[in-house]
Design an enzyme around this catalytic site. Structure first.
Site, PDB file in Angstrom:
ATOM      1  N   GLY A  10      21.811  15.486  52.116  1.00 57.83           N
ATOM      2  CA  GLY A  10      20.549  15.042  52.688  1.00 57.83           C
ATOM      3  C   GLY A  10      19.953  16.121  53.579  1.00 57.83           C
ATOM      4  N   GLY A  11      20.181  16.005  54.880  1.00 56.02           N
ATOM      5  CA  GLY A  11      19.574  16.893  55.875  1.00 56.02           C
ATOM      6  C   GLY A  11      19.662  18.374  55.542  1.00 56.02           C
ATOM      7  CD  GLU A  43      25.381   9.901  49.602  1.00 56.43           C
ATOM      8  OE1 GLU A  43      25.158  11.105  49.745  1.00 56.43           O
ATOM      9  OE2 GLU A  43      24.524   9.024  49.745  1.00 56.43           O
ATOM     10  CG  ASN A  87      18.404  11.963  49.014  1.00 59.97           C
ATOM     11  OD1 ASN A  87      17.214  11.870  48.732  1.00 59.97           O
ATOM     12  ND2 ASN A  87      19.086  10.976  49.594  1.00 59.97           N
ATOM     13  CD1 TRP A  88      15.075  18.064  49.787  1.00 62.02           C
ATOM     14  CD2 TRP A  88      13.013  18.180  48.930  1.00 62.02           C
ATOM     15  NE1 TRP A  88      14.841  19.369  49.422  1.00 62.02           N
ATOM     16  CE2 TRP A  88      13.579  19.464  48.893  1.00 62.02           C
ATOM     17  CE3 TRP A  88      11.717  18.004  48.434  1.00 62.02           C
ATOM     18  CZ2 TRP A  88      12.905  20.571  48.389  1.00 62.02           C
ATOM     19  CZ3 TRP A  88      11.040  19.099  47.930  1.00 62.02           C
ATOM     20  CH2 TRP A  88      11.626  20.370  47.914  1.00 62.02           C
ATOM     21  CE  LYS A  89      18.921  11.229  53.524  1.00 70.08           C
ATOM     22  NZ  LYS A  89      19.774  10.441  54.380  1.00 70.08           N
ATOM     23  N   GLY A 110      23.828  11.251  57.606  1.00 65.06           N
ATOM     24  CA  GLY A 110      22.839  11.573  58.631  1.00 65.06           C
ATOM     25  C   GLY A 110      23.374  11.453  60.048  1.00 65.06           C
ATOM     26  CB  SER A 166      27.349  14.941  57.883  1.00 67.87           C
ATOM     27  OG  SER A 166      26.612  13.865  58.453  1.00 67.87           O
ATOM     28  CD  GLU A 183      19.045   6.982  53.843  1.00 65.87           C
ATOM     29  OE1 GLU A 183      18.156   7.454  53.125  1.00 65.87           O
ATOM     30  OE2 GLU A 183      19.783   7.698  54.557  1.00 65.87           O
ATOM     31  CG  HIS A 195      20.755   6.890  49.225  1.00 64.64           C
ATOM     32  ND1 HIS A 195      20.699   6.476  50.534  1.00 64.64           N
ATOM     33  CD2 HIS A 195      21.167   8.185  49.256  1.00 64.64           C
ATOM     34  CE1 HIS A 195      21.062   7.474  51.325  1.00 64.64           C
ATOM     35  NE2 HIS A 195      21.352   8.524  50.573  1.00 64.64           N
TER      36      HIS A 195
HETATM   37  C1  PEP Z   1      22.273  11.445  51.783  1.00 61.01           C
HETATM   38  O1  PEP Z   1      21.162  11.100  52.147  1.00 61.01           O
HETATM   39  O2  PEP Z   1      22.630  11.162  50.638  1.00 61.01           O
HETATM   40  C2  PEP Z   1      23.110  12.195  52.715  1.00 61.01           C
HETATM   41  C3  PEP Z   1      24.355  12.443  52.381  1.00 61.01           C
HETATM   42  O3  PEP Z   1      22.528  12.602  53.885  1.00 61.01           O
HETATM   43  P1  PEP Z   1      23.153  13.667  54.958  1.00 61.01           P
HETATM   44  O4  PEP Z   1      23.644  14.841  54.176  1.00 61.01           O
HETATM   45  O5  PEP Z   1      21.985  13.999  55.832  1.00 61.01           O
HETATM   46  O6  PEP Z   1      24.251  12.962  55.670  1.00 61.01           O
END
Ligand code: PEP
Length: 253
Positions: free
Chosen positions: A237-238, A170, A9-11, A176, A216, A99, A97
């Site tokens: 994500g990251g 999640e 997930n590049w956000k 994050g 993470s 966010e 999500h």
């Molecule tokens: C996400 O945005 O779905 C996520 C899990 O981010 P991260 O891996 O950065 O915690």
């Protein structure tokens, strides 16, 4: 036997040149994936065509978006519809999500409306995100909270369609933050989710549903998380922003 799905997930990251460079580098590494792993990149709307052009022929690389409206068209300034995404050629769509729930007013009700609309399209499948806040976990209510998100999301969805939904667990406190749920915490909740889907439908349906963990995930913790019985992949994500890290996760098991 469920396949593994590792989705990035590049956000709101990467411009066209960066997306194109990522796709070319990733293409050269697809042969490293083991047979039972599919991978996906969920990118900003404006980078979808770049990725589809570069990776569309790779059967095991799916391209996804991160949100859409449940209406097909109308006076919804700034929104993108599912038919518009279908025209671009996306395979996947992230829905709900945390966010979006936290900053953009996504509710259990709109999540359900979006899921029902996506499932009318044969060639687009949803990734449904659920997960509790730190406050809810500390109150000990995390199982019932996530179960209620599942019940609301799957409302009025047939058993055949339910099998097409990938669920991403999640925990908000792990997104994050660098703070990963322990593999046991992640497994326990993924099992609760599978049981709830079984209660709503049947064991046969819940056995087929792909359940991911997200929060993470990185190459260093992926192997342990992905070895748990009810964890069938990751939403990343990251660590999905660098090919080396992303491929490290995709090849961890
Ligand atoms: C996400 O945005 O779905 C996520 C899990 O981010 P991260 O891996 O950065 O915690």
């Amino acid at each position: 036997m469920r396949r593994l799905l590792i989705a990035g997930n590049w956000k709101m990251h990467k411009n066209k040149a960066e997306a194109s460079a990522f796709a070319q580098e990733l293409k050269g590494k697809i042969s490293q994936l083991s047979e039972n792993v599919d991978i996906a990149i969920c990118a900003p709307f404006t980078q979808l065509d770049t990725l589809i052009e570069a990776l569309g022929d790779e059967k095991r690389v799916l391209i996804g978006a991160q949100n859409a409206h449940y209406e097909d068209a109308g006076a919804f300034t700034g929104e993108i519809s599912i038919p518009m995404l279908k025209e671009v050629g996306v395979d996947l769509l992230i829905i709900g999500h945390s966010e979006r729930r936290q900053y953009f007013g996504e509710t259990d009700e709109t999540v359900n409306l979006k899921l029902k609309r996506i499932l009318k399209e044969e060639d687009i499948n949803p990734i449904l995100c659920v997960g509790e806040s730190l406050e809810i976990r500390e109150s000990g209510e995390e199982n019932s909270f996530v179960e209620s998100q599942i019940v609301a999301a799957f409302k009025d969805i047939s058993a055949e369609d339910a099998k097409r939904i990938t669920v991403a667990y999640e925990p908000i406190w792990a997104i994050g933050t660098g703070k990963t749920a322990s593999s046991q915490q992640a497994q326990d909740m993924c099992k609760v989710i599978r049981q709830k889907i079984s209660d709503l439908y049947s064991d046969a349906v819940s056995d087929e549903v792909i359940i991911q963990y997200g929060g993470s995930v990185k190459p260093a913790n992926a192997k342990e998380l992905l070895s748990m019985e009810d964890i069938d992949g990751a939403l990343v994500g990251g660590a999905s922003l660098k090919v080396e890290d992303f491929v490290g996760i995709c090849t961890a098991k």
